[in-house]
Design an enzyme around this catalytic site. Structure first.
Site, PDB file in Angstrom:
ATOM      1  N   TYR A   1      67.976 -74.016 116.220  1.00 39.67           N
ATOM      2  CA  TYR A   1      67.503 -72.754 115.645  1.00 39.67           C
ATOM      3  C   TYR A   1      66.493 -72.142 116.606  1.00 39.67           C
ATOM      4  O   TYR A   1      65.458 -72.738 116.899  1.00 39.67           O
ATOM      5  CB  TYR A   1      66.862 -73.058 114.296  1.00 39.67           C
ATOM      6  CG  TYR A   1      66.301 -71.884 113.523  1.00 39.67           C
ATOM      7  CD1 TYR A   1      67.102 -70.809 113.173  1.00 39.67           C
ATOM      8  CD2 TYR A   1      64.980 -71.899 113.101  1.00 39.67           C
ATOM      9  CE1 TYR A   1      66.595 -69.763 112.424  1.00 39.67           C
ATOM     10  CE2 TYR A   1      64.459 -70.861 112.351  1.00 39.67           C
ATOM     11  CZ  TYR A   1      65.275 -69.793 112.013  1.00 39.67           C
ATOM     12  OH  TYR A   1      64.768 -68.769 111.264  1.00 39.67           O
TER      13      TYR A   1
ATOM     14  N   TYR B   1      66.580 -76.251 102.123  1.00 35.67           N
ATOM     15  CA  TYR B   1      65.570 -76.536 103.148  1.00 35.67           C
ATOM     16  C   TYR B   1      64.247 -75.854 102.839  1.00 35.67           C
ATOM     17  O   TYR B   1      63.195 -76.498 102.816  1.00 35.67           O
ATOM     18  CB  TYR B   1      66.073 -76.081 104.521  1.00 35.67           C
ATOM     19  CG  TYR B   1      65.078 -76.371 105.631  1.00 35.67           C
ATOM     20  CD1 TYR B   1      65.096 -77.596 106.281  1.00 35.67           C
ATOM     21  CD2 TYR B   1      64.114 -75.440 105.997  1.00 35.67           C
ATOM     22  CE1 TYR B   1      64.181 -77.882 107.276  1.00 35.67           C
ATOM     23  CE2 TYR B   1      63.188 -75.710 106.986  1.00 35.67           C
ATOM     24  CZ  TYR B   1      63.224 -76.938 107.622  1.00 35.67           C
ATOM     25  OH  TYR B   1      62.295 -77.227 108.599  1.00 35.67           O
ATOM     26  N   HIS B   2      64.269 -74.565 102.625  1.00 35.34           N
ATOM     27  CA  HIS B   2      63.027 -73.832 102.430  1.00 35.34           C
ATOM     28  C   HIS B   2      62.340 -74.232 101.116  1.00 35.34           C
ATOM     29  O   HIS B   2      61.121 -74.125 100.996  1.00 35.34           O
ATOM     30  CB  HIS B   2      63.303 -72.334 102.452  1.00 35.34           C
ATOM     31  CG  HIS B   2      63.941 -71.876 103.729  1.00 35.34           C
ATOM     32  ND1 HIS B   2      65.300 -71.695 103.854  1.00 35.34           N
ATOM     33  CD2 HIS B   2      63.403 -71.595 104.942  1.00 35.34           C
ATOM     34  CE1 HIS B   2      65.574 -71.310 105.090  1.00 35.34           C
ATOM     35  NE2 HIS B   2      64.454 -71.251 105.772  1.00 35.34           N
TER      36      HIS B   2
ATOM     37  N   LYS C   1      47.464 -62.780 103.053  1.00 33.00           N
ATOM     38  CA  LYS C   1      48.545 -62.859 104.026  1.00 33.00           C
ATOM     39  C   LYS C   1      48.661 -61.472 104.653  1.00 33.00           C
ATOM     40  O   LYS C   1      48.598 -60.460 103.936  1.00 33.00           O
ATOM     41  CB  LYS C   1      49.869 -63.221 103.355  1.00 33.00           C
ATOM     42  CG  LYS C   1      49.872 -64.568 102.652  1.00 33.00           C
ATOM     43  CD  LYS C   1      49.873 -65.734 103.616  1.00 33.00           C
ATOM     44  CE  LYS C   1      51.128 -65.810 104.431  1.00 33.00           C
ATOM     45  NZ  LYS C   1      51.154 -67.018 105.302  1.00 33.00           N
TER      46      LYS C   1
ATOM     47  N   ASP D   1      54.480 -61.800 107.086  1.00 27.01           N
ATOM     48  CA  ASP D   1      54.496 -63.254 106.887  1.00 27.01           C
ATOM     49  C   ASP D   1      54.462 -63.563 105.390  1.00 27.01           C
ATOM     50  O   ASP D   1      53.428 -63.451 104.746  1.00 27.01           O
ATOM     51  CB  ASP D   1      53.286 -63.866 107.596  1.00 27.01           C
ATOM     52  CG  ASP D   1      53.184 -65.372 107.407  1.00 27.01           C
ATOM     53  OD1 ASP D   1      54.132 -65.975 106.856  1.00 27.01           O
ATOM     54  OD2 ASP D   1      52.166 -65.949 107.817  1.00 27.01           O
TER      55      ASP D   1
ATOM     56  N   HIS E   1      55.375 -66.592 104.051  1.00 33.98           N
ATOM     57  CA  HIS E   1      55.302 -68.029 103.786  1.00 33.98           C
ATOM     58  C   HIS E   1      53.989 -68.317 103.050  1.00 33.98           C
ATOM     59  O   HIS E   1      52.917 -68.303 103.645  1.00 33.98           O
ATOM     60  CB  HIS E   1      55.352 -68.822 105.092  1.00 33.98           C
ATOM     61  CG  HIS E   1      56.635 -68.649 105.838  1.00 33.98           C
ATOM     62  ND1 HIS E   1      56.875 -67.572 106.660  1.00 33.98           N
ATOM     63  CD2 HIS E   1      57.765 -69.416 105.875  1.00 33.98           C
ATOM     64  CE1 HIS E   1      58.087 -67.685 107.188  1.00 33.98           C
ATOM     65  NE2 HIS E   1      58.639 -68.784 106.725  1.00 33.98           N
TER      66      HIS E   1
END
Length: 687
Positions: free
Chosen positions: A52, A206-207, A562, A566, A568
């Site tokens: 990736y 995954y996330h 944040k 972004d 996350h």
């Protein structure tokens, strides 16, 4: 019990643990595909090495891709920058700092052509991690391939197209859930009709695990999302076997070695059962094909070279779990964007496993293991129970909208961090066997201003060279397809891309019908406190906050921000919850804001301290801009920064006025004390 596991373990397993375990006599390639989706597995063909990557502008990423293919990679996985994920062109004023920083900037078909110049798209499999702006990005890929002489029917690879995961954890959505689901289904319908060798969805656990879920919750939520997508498609008239043949899954492989192997084996069993229950009869529709990636959340900034060992063992677990493709993380990713040497080592790790260690010589070597078969069966049972809880919430979308999913994932993240800070969860070099110094490492430094300047110039030249009436007509047609519900959104977007519309213009056309959507970030109190109960260091931190409160007559007030694109938010939510449990008054700001917008929001809260969480690499632009905006708004509170900041950037942030900086390995009790010290210093510093 090993503290890394989601299911209890015992020190010894015997034949008695296999009593009642089904599937023991099934072989690889046989329903329910416990032992792998193919009879020969790696003895016939090894897993695909799929790294990736993506950064800066398309030309820079193209060079990296061609080098990777020459060095043994067998597929490409594209990392897009955050503005592209969120459907913005690089010349949009609000996203300037994020262009090309955490992935490659793509604004047009011409950018996509530059990205894959010299890559044989009819032979190389391309995976694109894209859900929010899936329409214009996939359309640009299709058109770029066609103009290079490769028809859509020849393309091989995967588009992620998993928007429910974005609403759960990653936050790179654009529109509200219902219109987003319309986009998902239109993409799948187009791919099924025109792209027989391309996976129409990659449903991501995954996330979810990276955000804090254990393996059971990761698998349950990914399967619940898959079930919702398939049900929607069946309801729109799509044949379930056609859908199932072009779906894939994406899982994290973390530090629970035995549990991760069992999880991947259990995933195949559960999907086979689920697909059959939805009406699938074609074996390929019932075979869960997966891509795996080693866990970014297990990487540490301290003693970062230890990450080489962590990643290698996680990669072995993915192989033992019979993944179809694999990405191994670079060891320096907890420090910054990965350097070229670290990325090469990550790829070579897989080549060593394939060609030197004999891991391809035997199909499912764990078959019949007392431990593994029992653990696989218990994982299946636990996931079924969690799926029942999701159903009790009214289904996965209702569970997202009620906050049930976010609360479960957040509780896991808080528990992991609390156990790590308390030393109950061993992390070598961080809370056990600490060395007196940290590693120095090469890092990739992207000049975002230069990348943006290049992209802006390309956009200017593109707009000057195209037929504006053709572009306008195509965008109006795209908006009409969204408004009326008639026609296919991806087909309309492909027409717009042929006319040389841009990613941002296609998104803006849809925004006329579906406004941008945003959900508030929430931090649930209590999870942290429960995990640190009676811990001396944490009790001391709470006492320090109580002393501050007695002196000032109120709790210390912190706002957590944040900045930019972004989204996350695992770290900021965990920190907010922990600080609230310690006695702070905490509030998390809205996502996807400019520094000026964040400063205005913060000013209305009169904070004692302002915290910034940064994980996407744009801190050198965004944080100084925030500090200036706070000053303009007469906010005198000190600013602190936490997250992934390259060592070389620490001094530069401090020079701009950042009062304290916290890496991803910093214990929360230490953060509490440093925050209080920062407020005391600010109170004694003349303005």
């Amino acid at each position: 019990m090993n503290d890394t596991t989601s299911l209890p373990r015992k020190p010894l397993y015997t034949a008695a643990d296999l009593e009642g375990v089904p599937w023991l006599d099934t072989g690889p390639g046989e329903y329910p595909y416990l032992r792998g989706v193919h009879a020969s597995m790696y003895t016939g063909r090894p897993w695909t090495i799929r790294q990736y990557a993506g950064y800066a502008d398309p030309a820079a990423s193209n060079l990296a891709y061609r080098r990777a293919l020459e060095a043994g990679a067998m597929g490409l996985s594209v990392a897009f920058d955050l503005p592209t994920h969120r459907g913005y062109d690089s010349d949009h004023a609000d996203i300037a700092a994020d262009v090309g920083v955490a992935g490659v900037a793509i604004d047009s078909v011409d950018d996509m052509a530059r990205l894959f110049e010299g890559v044989a798209l009819d032979r190389v499999s391309v995976s694109m991690t894209m859900s929010g702006a899936v329409l214009p990005v996939l359309a640009a890929f299709i058109v770029a391939a066609q103009e290079a002489g490769v028809d859509a029917a020849q393309l091989r690879g995967t588009i992620q197209n998993d928007i429910l995961k974005e609403f759960m954890v990653r936050n790179t959505y654009i529109f509200a859930p219902e219109p987003s689901m319309r986009i998902v289904t239109d993409v799948v319908r187009y791919v099924l009709e025109h792209m027989p060798h391309f996976n129409a969805m990659s449903i991501s656990g995954y996330h979810i695990q990276e955000a804090g879920a254990d393996g059971v919750l990761e698998l349950a939520l990914a399967l619940a999302n898959a079930r919702e997508y398939v049900r929607r498609l069946i309801g729109s008239g799509v044949d379930v076997d056609r859908v199932g043949r072009q779906l894939s899954f994406f899982f994290a492989v973390g530090r629970d070695f035995f549990g991760e192997i069992a999880k991947l084996r259990a995933a195949r069993v559960l999907w086979a059962e689920l697909a059959r229950s939805l009406g699938a009869r074609d074996p390929r529709a019932m075979q869960l094909r997966m891509h795996c990636q080693t866990a970014g959340s297990t990487l540490t900034a301290r003693r970062a070279q230890n990450n080489i060992v962590r990643t290698t063992v996680e990669a072995i677990a993915a192989v033992f779990g019979s993944t179809q493709s694999l990405h191994t993380n670079a060891w320096d990713e907890a420090l910054s964007l990965p350097g070229e040497d670290a990325a090469t080592l990550a790829r070579d790790t897989q080549l060593i496993l394939q060609h030197e260690m004999g891991l391809c010589d035997v199909v499912d070597p764990w078959a019949g293991s007392y431990l593994m078969e029992a653990l696989t069966a218990r994982t299946v049972e636990a996931v079924r129970a969690t799926l029942a809880q999701i159903d009790a919430q009214g289904g996965v979308i209702a569970a997202i909208e009620s906050g049930w999913v976010a609360a479960r994932v957040h509780e896991g993240a808080a528990r992991i961090q609390a156990q790590t800070d308390a030393g109950e969860r061993a992390v070598i070099g961080v809370n056990r066997f600490r060395a007196p110094h940290d590693d120095e490492s090469e890092s990739l430094d992207v000049d975002a201003r230069k990348v943006r300047s290049l992209q802006v110039d390309r956009l200017r030249r593109l707009r000057a060279s195209r037929d504006p009436r053709r572009v306008r007509a195509a965008l109006e047609r795209l908006a009409e397809v969204a408004r009326s519900g008639e026609g296919n959104l991806l087909a309309a977007t492909i027409d717009a891309m042929h006319a040389r519309a841009t990613i941002g213009e296609c998104t803006s056309a849809l925004e006329q019908i579906w406004p941008r959507w945003s959900a508030p970030a929430r931090a649930d109190r209590g999870a942290w406190a429960r995990a640190r109960a009676s811990d001396a260091a944490w009790e001391g931190a709470k006492d320090a906050v109580a002393n501050w409160r007695r002196t000032r007559g109120r709790a210390p007030r912190i706002v957590l921000l944040k900045l930019g694109q972004d989204g996350h938010d695992r770290g900021v939510r965990v920190v907010a919850a922990a600080l609230a449990d310690a006695g702070f008054e905490t509030e998390i700001g809205p996502l996807f804001v400019t520094p000026a917008q964040a400063a205005q929001w913060a000013a209305s809260r009169s904070p004692d301290i302002v915290g910034v969480s940064t994980l996407a690499g744009a801190h050198l632009s965004l944080v100084p801009a925030l500090i200036e905006a706070l000053r303009a708004a007469d906010v005198e509170a000190p600013v602190v920064v936490g997250g992934i900041v390259a060592r070389a950037d620490h001094a530069r942030l401090a020079a701009h006025g950042v009062a304290a900086q916290f890496g991803p390995d910093t214990p929360l009790d230490g953060i509490v004390r440093d925050l209080l010290r920062a407020t005391r210093r600010a109170a004694t510093t003349p303005s």
